[in-house]
Design a protein around this motif. Structure first.
Motif, PDB file in Angstrom:
ATOM      1  N   GLY A  31       0.790  -1.226   0.000  1.00  0.00           N
ATOM      2  CA  GLY A  31       0.000   0.000   0.000  1.00  0.00           C
ATOM      3  C   GLY A  31       0.820   1.271   0.000  1.00  0.00           C
ATOM      4  N   SER A  32       1.950   1.274   0.718  1.00  0.00           N
ATOM      5  CA  SER A  32       2.748   2.497   0.794  1.00  0.00           C
ATOM      6  C   SER A  32       3.308   2.874  -0.569  1.00  0.00           C
ATOM      7  N   TYR A  33       3.814   1.906  -1.295  1.00  0.00           N
ATOM      8  CA  TYR A  33       4.387   2.157  -2.616  1.00  0.00           C
ATOM      9  C   TYR A  33       3.295   2.498  -3.623  1.00  0.00           C
ATOM     10  N   ALA A  34       2.190   1.743  -3.590  1.00  0.00           N
ATOM     11  CA  ALA A  34       1.095   1.979  -4.520  1.00  0.00           C
ATOM     12  C   ALA A  34       0.500   3.367  -4.333  1.00  0.00           C
ATOM     13  N   ALA A  35       0.329   3.787  -3.089  1.00  0.00           N
ATOM     14  CA  ALA A  35      -0.232   5.118  -2.826  1.00  0.00           C
ATOM     15  C   ALA A  35       0.693   6.208  -3.351  1.00  0.00           C
ATOM     16  N   ALA A  36       2.000   6.026  -3.165  1.00  0.00           N
ATOM     17  CA  ALA A  36       2.957   7.032  -3.635  1.00  0.00           C
ATOM     18  C   ALA A  36       2.974   7.102  -5.157  1.00  0.00           C
ATOM     19  N   LYS A  37       2.920   5.955  -5.826  1.00  0.00           N
ATOM     20  CA  LYS A  37       2.938   5.953  -7.292  1.00  0.00           C
ATOM     21  C   LYS A  37       1.623   6.470  -7.864  1.00  0.00           C
ATOM     22  N   ALA A  38       0.498   6.195  -7.181  1.00  0.00           N
ATOM     23  CA  ALA A  38      -0.775   6.759  -7.622  1.00  0.00           C
ATOM     24  C   ALA A  38      -0.744   8.276  -7.512  1.00  0.00           C
ATOM     25  N   ALA A  39      -0.148   8.772  -6.428  1.00  0.00           N
ATOM     26  CA  ALA A  39      -0.009  10.219  -6.266  1.00  0.00           C
ATOM     27  C   ALA A  39       0.898  10.804  -7.345  1.00  0.00           C
TER      28      ALA A  39
END
Length: 223
Positions: free
Chosen positions: A139-147
């Motif tokens: 989740g941490s990586y996915a949220a950052a890449k979505a941002a």
């Protein structure tokens, strides 16, 4: 964008995908600043080492001064703490966001005026298939890449009138250190993805899908 006359700054150029991008840009005739927190680790013949820590504003500002002739910025530097958003370590969650989102934003804000002053150019943001797919354990990586994907669209609207195109590269697993735990048959050769990305950048594409899995996922988003 014509890459033979480009002056490129590639962040995270000391290893992995960034090194492939920097090397291939050199091969196409571009002048390349190989940017890394410790530029001594880049060691890429023909490239100019550039100290740049995307999480340090002073470092970013200094790099923009030293690479004042830049016409192409490749936002490649990144990390993956791989923390779930519920129960994960907050330090790792913040690291992913500080590096992959705020770091990309900081470098873009600093270099956009440089590129504009040099007559325009391009920005390439290296994103991920996880910009669209958000597995709980990552989740941490996915949220950052979505941002960072949202950042790409928003900065494109602001910078295209200034003569700066903004392109997103989405890709799944490449054969780099970050994906060392992934089975080899699931990984793509980063050299192949680098060539695909640079070809698309020369065409002026706004979005680049780096491998078959990414193309399948993108096609299935509407479902």
């Amino acid at each position: 964008m014509e890459l033979t006359s480009a002056v490129a700054v590639v962040t995270g150029a000391n290893r992995g995908f960034g090194r492939h991008l920097a090397s291939q840009l050199l091969g196409r005739g571009a002048k390349v600043y190989a940017a890394a927190r410790d530029p001594r680790g880049a060691g890429l013949p023909g490239a100019i080492p550039l100290r740049l820590d995307v999480t340090d504003p002073a470092s970013v500002a200094r790099a923009a001064e030293l690479a004042g002739d830049a016409t192409l910025l490749v936002n490649n530097a990144g990390v993956s703490a791989g923390q779930p958003l519920i129960g994960g370590e907050l330090e790792g969650i913040r690291l992913d966001m500080e590096t992959n989102y705020f770091g990309t934003l900081a470098v873009t804000r600093q270099f956009a005026p440089v590129i504009e002053a040099n007559g325009g150019g391009a920005i390439l943001n290296v994103l991920s298939i996880l910009s669209w797919v958000h597995p709980g354990p990552l989740g941490s990586y996915a949220a950052a890449k979505a941002a960072a994907w949202a950042l790409t669209g928003a900065t494109r609207e602001l910078l295209e009138p200034k003569g700066i195109s903004v392109t997103a590269l989405h890709v799944a697993y490449m054969d780099t250190d970050m994906a060392s735990s992934v089975p080899p048959e699931q990984k793509t050769d980063p050299a192949v993805v680098a060539k695909l990305a640079l070809d698309a950048l020369e065409r002026g594409d706004r979005e680049i899908l780096g491998d078959d899995l990414t193309r399948q996922v993108k096609a299935g988003l509407s479902k």
